[in-house]
Design a protein around this motif. Structure first.
Motif, short mmCIF file in Angstrom:
data_model
loop_
_atom_site.label_atom_id
_atom_site.label_comp_id
_atom_site.label_asym_id
_atom_site.label_seq_id
_atom_site.Cartn_x
_atom_site.Cartn_y
_atom_site.Cartn_z
N GLN A 224 35.69 48.72 38.30
CA GLN A 224 35.28 48.84 39.47
C GLN A 224 35.59 47.62 40.28
O GLN A 224 35.02 46.58 39.97
CB GLN A 224 33.76 49.36 39.57
N ILE A 225 36.08 47.53 41.55
CA ILE A 225 36.37 46.63 42.44
C ILE A 225 35.73 47.02 43.86
O ILE A 225 36.50 47.96 44.38
CB ILE A 225 37.63 45.75 42.45
N VAL A 226 34.77 46.61 44.38
CA VAL A 226 34.39 46.86 45.62
C VAL A 226 35.12 46.49 46.83
O VAL A 226 35.58 45.08 46.66
CB VAL A 226 32.87 46.19 45.96
N ARG A 227 35.50 47.09 47.51
CA ARG A 227 36.48 46.75 48.64
C ARG A 227 35.62 46.83 50.12
O ARG A 227 34.77 47.59 50.35
CB ARG A 227 37.42 48.16 49.08
N MET A 228 36.05 45.31 50.59
CA MET A 228 35.49 45.35 51.77
C MET A 228 36.69 45.29 53.02
O MET A 228 37.28 44.14 52.99
CB MET A 228 34.86 43.95 51.73
N PRO A 229 36.78 46.31 53.54
CA PRO A 229 37.86 46.31 54.56
C PRO A 229 37.62 45.11 55.84
O PRO A 229 36.43 44.72 55.88
CB PRO A 229 38.07 47.60 54.88
N LEU A 230 38.78 45.01 56.55
CA LEU A 230 38.22 44.56 57.85
C LEU A 230 37.31 44.82 58.57
O LEU A 230 37.08 46.27 58.92
CB LEU A 230 39.73 44.18 58.78
N ALA B 34 38.62 53.87 37.08
CA ALA B 34 37.48 53.12 36.41
C ALA B 34 37.37 53.55 34.92
O ALA B 34 37.55 52.89 33.93
CB ALA B 34 36.01 53.53 37.01
N VAL B 35 37.62 55.16 34.80
CA VAL B 35 37.56 55.67 33.62
C VAL B 35 38.96 55.32 32.76
O VAL B 35 39.02 55.12 31.44
CB VAL B 35 37.40 57.25 33.35
N ARG C 282 31.88 29.59 38.39
CA ARG C 282 31.07 30.55 39.03
C ARG C 282 32.09 31.84 40.01
O ARG C 282 31.44 32.78 40.26
CB ARG C 282 30.17 29.70 40.14
N LEU C 283 33.11 31.19 40.62
CA LEU C 283 33.77 31.77 41.36
C LEU C 283 35.15 31.90 41.22
O LEU C 283 35.70 30.49 40.82
CB LEU C 283 33.54 31.72 42.57
N ILE C 284 35.88 32.86 40.92
CA ILE C 284 37.49 32.70 41.25
C ILE C 284 37.98 33.42 42.57
O ILE C 284 37.44 34.58 42.55
CB ILE C 284 38.26 33.27 39.86
N VAL C 285 38.93 32.84 43.22
CA VAL C 285 39.48 33.57 44.21
C VAL C 285 40.96 33.91 43.96
O VAL C 285 41.51 32.98 43.75
CB VAL C 285 39.24 32.67 45.66
N PHE C 286 41.35 35.19 44.05
CA PHE C 286 42.78 35.49 43.66
C PHE C 286 43.38 35.71 45.05
O PHE C 286 43.17 36.78 45.60
CB PHE C 286 42.81 36.67 42.69
N ASP C 287 44.24 34.77 45.37
CA ASP C 287 45.11 34.96 46.73
C ASP C 287 46.40 35.79 46.29
O ASP C 287 46.86 35.96 44.97
CB ASP C 287 45.68 33.55 46.92
N ASP C 288 46.80 36.81 47.25
CA ASP C 288 47.75 37.66 47.02
C ASP C 288 47.42 38.55 45.82
O ASP C 288 48.51 38.81 44.95
CB ASP C 288 49.19 37.08 46.86
N ALA C 289 46.51 39.09 45.83
CA ALA C 289 45.91 39.89 44.42
C ALA C 289 46.53 40.96 44.39
O ALA C 289 46.86 41.92 43.25
CB ALA C 289 44.42 40.31 44.74
N HIS C 290 47.23 41.59 45.59
CA HIS C 290 48.05 42.68 45.50
C HIS C 290 49.30 42.71 44.59
O HIS C 290 49.93 43.74 44.30
CB HIS C 290 48.44 43.35 47.14
N ALA C 291 49.74 41.45 44.25
CA ALA C 291 50.54 41.44 43.16
C ALA C 291 50.14 41.13 41.84
O ALA C 291 50.90 40.54 41.14
CB ALA C 291 51.45 40.09 43.48
N GLY C 292 48.86 41.76 41.62
CA GLY C 292 48.33 41.42 40.26
C GLY C 292 49.08 42.04 39.25
O GLY C 292 48.98 41.46 38.12
N LEU D 77 44.31 47.87 42.52
CA LEU D 77 43.72 46.61 41.92
C LEU D 77 43.05 46.79 40.64
O LEU D 77 43.13 45.92 39.65
CB LEU D 77 42.84 46.03 42.96
N GLU D 78 42.32 47.60 40.36
CA GLU D 78 41.53 48.09 39.13
C GLU D 78 42.50 48.28 38.08
O GLU D 78 42.34 47.33 36.98
CB GLU D 78 40.57 49.39 39.36
N ARG D 79 43.58 48.73 38.24
CA ARG D 79 44.67 49.04 37.07
C ARG D 79 45.23 47.74 36.93
O ARG D 79 45.75 47.21 35.79
CB ARG D 79 45.62 50.20 37.30
N ALA D 80 45.55 46.72 37.94
CA ALA D 80 46.52 45.46 37.56
C ALA D 80 45.48 44.46 36.91
O ALA D 80 46.15 43.58 36.40
CB ALA D 80 46.63 45.21 39.30
#
Length: 859
Positions: free
Chosen positions: A306-312, A554-555, A153-163, A298-301
């Protein structure tokens, strides 16, 4: 005894992960955190209120601000809602064990599913599949040819900036020459139809010093026979290659081949993660990231459109401790390595990070360790950092590990960042060094540096010294646009460190380190207020071109997915649209746009159904050449599409080839030429300015230029003129050593040289695009002086000049040996062109090599 069992599981339903945490129902241990930080509560509350069903969501939690606990609370909240299995993924096994320890500490039921699935505990695997526990695993357990995890149902990717490092690189075959020379040779032979005999000879001989030959791009799909043979050869390779190949075999035609002397990488630019059922069928994917730039990283990695961003939710990110940045290459004395060893010796405890191989990184760590100080490497921390963290002394060297290392408090107070981590793989190296597409890597590079700098500052009260070592990373921090892309707190620390490193006596540097590490009243009264002053003026500014790259992501992702499926015409259309959007970034994204246009042209050719479409493909290739201009020298190495005219040489290259052909046709004495080449190389290996200047002029003449030393006071040391096509002036500062910054006087002098050369020739101005080069081993210009440079003034090292001299010597060796037998004028011209191209010695290539480091920021 009667049957025993449990009644049906009951789950409390909480409105948010925050209320789950506050409810007290989690069996937390006495070692659990005292409570959530304000920003952590804000993030998980906002998730529950706004994004519980968002398919792809990135949560920004800056390094050191605590990503793991919020991620686990979200995962547990979803699990308790009985919506299906939940997976928490980390880049490495060591980090997965670290997350498991945190989960158990916080009372979150979890099991570790790492390594081979054959070793997984059956009961634990069943718990995860039945949503009775969270499965903690690694990226590689998801992104492989046959993942054994349940569809979650859910995958949480920690340190996703290293994708990119842990996802994109999984979709490809990587062959390292030093590890497996036999496989390297087999694959090299397979792709040899794309290579000239000269290049093959260079790749099969001794290591080539020419930096311009580091990575070459090949597209095997344009030659169906080579593609079929490559498929057959890769299919016969043993482990681990056969598993790597299984990830890309169905889309091999869309893959790029990146070729260097040190290795071969075969992969699509973006991973076809749509084929992975665990990833693509998950109800939701959450990416925990230290930074949410706007460039589409993130999208390219991860291969998601499309990845929705939720900043602090809070405007000001939480402080993650205090760092004292030091730049040993700027200190007085010129002994950066020696000063770094002295800094490490203050505590005899340090973490050394580098993008070099593990062996080289661990050797660097050993060089910084004092007598009898333990040196540790990758194998020593495979199961965790405790051995290093709890040791009183030791130097730990880790390659490409900028994420997932927590060394808080007294565990470690010194981090050494060895070199600029801009090219972790061959694709990165090609984009950065050949395609002039570094704008596409800017977000990735910045994140690696920020992450590495934060390994020992994991909480608001931590403090650590960050040693920035190496000319390339020092130059990186010298540019205002790179600093301004950092968070204001980090900008202030870097500015403070720069000011207190530049020209500072090494003894004073050590005194400052000792004061900082005591962290007592002396630091609070004499250091902290100065950092605070820099902080007041710091404002974060997104890097140039980021918005355009983000708009195209995205494209671009969709284009690569279509190409992987062989839908060439649609893929080309999408990539053309991506190129149009990238073009909005102007000069900063020009190189990347040229690459996209070229690939779009190749794909249109592969799918063409009539001559009109094939003509359109050739037109796209021409547009790519125009977009890349002089800098896109890699395009000249690509084979022509069938029916295309040979790509004409740039006018400067025509002039050089003509001059060399005329010289070969003249009264040439081979022994005299060989002697002049030897004298030239000897002159360019010296510091004496008069001798060096003569060597530069000789070099220019062998490159087919009209080369001379202009007469008069204050003139450049050598001028290279290729007709009216392009000129170059060179200021040689060969006597300057790397312990300092380029003085303002040198910059101002270089600004005027091309105009003076134009006046000599009774012209109003020099040809467009003509560069002025300062040759010096000074690292960079002072950021305060750099804006004074004209946009066409560049800094190049004496090493680059020596490499060019070595390459042109090889060119003339080839010409003297083979050209004599070529009687036809056109045949000789073609041969000269080919030899110069393969050695990177056409004027356009030489200019590319000398203009990698523009002095003026943002130019």
């Amino acid at each position: 005894m009667a049957f025993q069992g449990k009644t049906k599981r009951t789950q409390h339903q909480f409105p948010s992960p925050e209320e789950l945490y506050l409810s007290g129902t989690l069996p937390r241990t006495t070692e659990a955190v005292d409570g959530l930080w304000l920003h952590q509560g804000d993030v998980i509350r906002a998730y529950a209120e706004q994004h519980h069903t968002t398919s792809d969501l990135a949560l920004e939690l800056p390094t050191g601000s605590g990503k793991t606990v919020p991620g686990l609370l979200i995962a547990e909240w979803v699990r308790q809602k009985s919506e299906g299995p939940v997976i928490f993924a980390t880049p490495t096994k060591q980090l997965a064990r670290q997350v498991l320890a945190t989960a158990r500490r916080e009372g979150v039921p979890s099991h570790l599913l790492i390594g081979s699935h054959k070793g997984w505990d059956t009961a634990e695997q069943s718990d995860v599949e039945g949503a009775d526990a969270i499965g903690i695993t690694t990226y590689s357990a998801i992104f492989n040819s046959s993942p054994k995890l349940p569809e979650p149902r859910l995958i949480v990717f920690d340190d996703a900036h290293a994708g990119e490092q842990f996802v994109g690189a999984e979709y490809g075959v990587t062959i390292q020459r030093y590890k497996d020379p036999e496989t390297y040779e087999v694959v090299l032979a397979t792709i040899s139809p794309f290579l000239s005999g000269l290049l093959l000879q260079r790749l099969r001989g001794e290591p080539d010093p020419g930096a311009h030959h580091q990575v070459r791009l090949l597209l095997p799909a344009v030659n169906p026979k080579v593609l079929a043979k490559l498929d057959a050869v890769l299919a016969t390779l043993p482990e681990p290659y056969k598993f790597e190949f299984a990830m890309i075999r169905s889309g091999l035609a869309s893959c790029c081949v990146y070729l260097s002397y040190g290795g071969i990488q075969i992969r699509p630019m973006m991973p076809p993660t749509f084929e992975n059922r665990i990833f693509s069928r998950a109800g939701q994917r959450i990416y925990l990231s230290a930074t949410l730039g706007s460039g589409g990283e993130l999208e390219r990695a991860f291969g998601r459109p499309q990845i929705v961003r939720m900043p602090l939710p809070t405007k000001t990110p939480p402080r993650s401790g205090r760092r004292l940045f030091l730049f040993p290459d700027l200190a007085a004395g010129g002994d950066a390595l020696g000063l770094t060893k002295r800094i490490v010796g203050v505590t005899n405890k340090a973490l050394v990070l580098s993008q070099e191989t593990s062996a080289k990184t661990e050797a660097a760590a050993a060089a910084f360790a004092g007598d009898s100080i333990p040196v540790l490497g990758r194998d020593d921390v495979e199961r965790g950092l405790d051995a290093f963290a709890k040791a009183p002394t030791g130097v730990l060297g880790l390659a490409n590990r900028y994420d997932g290392l927590d060394l808080p408090g007294r565990a470690c107070r010194i981090v050494v960042l060895g070199g600029k981590p801009d090219a972790v793989g061959l694709q990165d190296k090609f984009l950065s060094e050949r395609a002039e597409a570094s704008a596409a890597l800017a977000e990735r590079l910045r994140t690696r540096i920020v992450q590495g700098a934060g390994r020992c500052t994991r909480g608001p009260n931590d403090y650590a010294v960050v040693v920035v070592l190496g000319s390339d990373i020092t130059r990186y921090f010298s540019r205002p646009d790179h600093r301004e892309a950092l968070e204001p707190e980090l900008q202030a620390e870097v500015e403070f460190g720069w000011k207190n490193s530049r020209g500072t006596d090494p003894d004073e540097v050590i005194e400052n380190v000792e004061m900082f590490l005591k962290h007592d009243a002396d630091w609070r009264e004499n250091g902290e207020p100065l950092v605070a002053e820099f902080r007041q003026d710091a404002v974060k500014v997104e890097s140039s071109g980021a918005d355009a790259l983000g708009d195209a992501a995205a494209v671009e992702v969709e284009a690569w997915h279509l190409a992987f499926r062989g839908e060439w015409l649609s893929a080309s259309e999408q990539l053309q649209e991506a190129a149009r959007r990238v073009g909005a970034g102007g000069d900063s994204t020009r190189g990347y746009r040229g690459l996209l246009l070229y690939l779009a042209g190749v794909w249109l050719h592969l799918g063409a159904e009539d001559e009109a479409q094939r003509a359109g493909a050739r037109q796209l290739v021409r547009k790519a050449a125009a977009a890349s201009a002089v800098r896109g020298t890699w395009l000249r190495e690509m084979p022509d599409l069938p029916g295309a005219e040979e790509v004409p040489l740039a006018s400067m290259d025509v002039a050089a080839v003509g001059a060399i052909v005329a010289r070969l046709r003249g009264q040439l004495r081979p022994n005299r030429v060989a002697g002049d080449l030897q004298k030239m190389r000897e002159a360019l290996a010296q510091d004496d300015s008069t001798v060096y200047e003569g060597g530069l002029t000789t070099l220019g003449s062998f490159l087919g230029a009209e080369a001379s030393k202009p007469q008069g006071k204050g003139r450049c040391d050598s001028a290279w003129v290729w007709g009216t096509a392009i000129w170059m002036t060179i200021e040689a500062k060969s006597e300057q050593h790397p312990d300092g910054l380029l003085p303002l006087h040198d910059i101002r002098q270089a600004n005027t040289q091309l105009d003076q050369l134009a006046a000599d020739r009774s012209m109003d101005h020099p040809p467009a695009g003509s560069p002025a080069i300062i040759v010096s081993d000074r690292l960079t210009a002072d950021p305060e002086h750099a804006p004074a440079a004209n946009t066409n003034v560049y800094l190049a090292s004496t090493e680059t000049i020596e490499q060019i001299a070595g390459d042109i010597s090889s060119v003339w060796s080839e010409l003297l040996t083979s050209a004599a037998g070529l009687q036809a004028e056109q045949t000789l011209r073609q041969y000269v062109r080919s030899v110069m191209t393969e050695h990177g010695c056409l004027p356009s290539q030489v200019i590319n090599r000398l203009t990698q480091n523009r002095i003026r920021p943002g130019g």
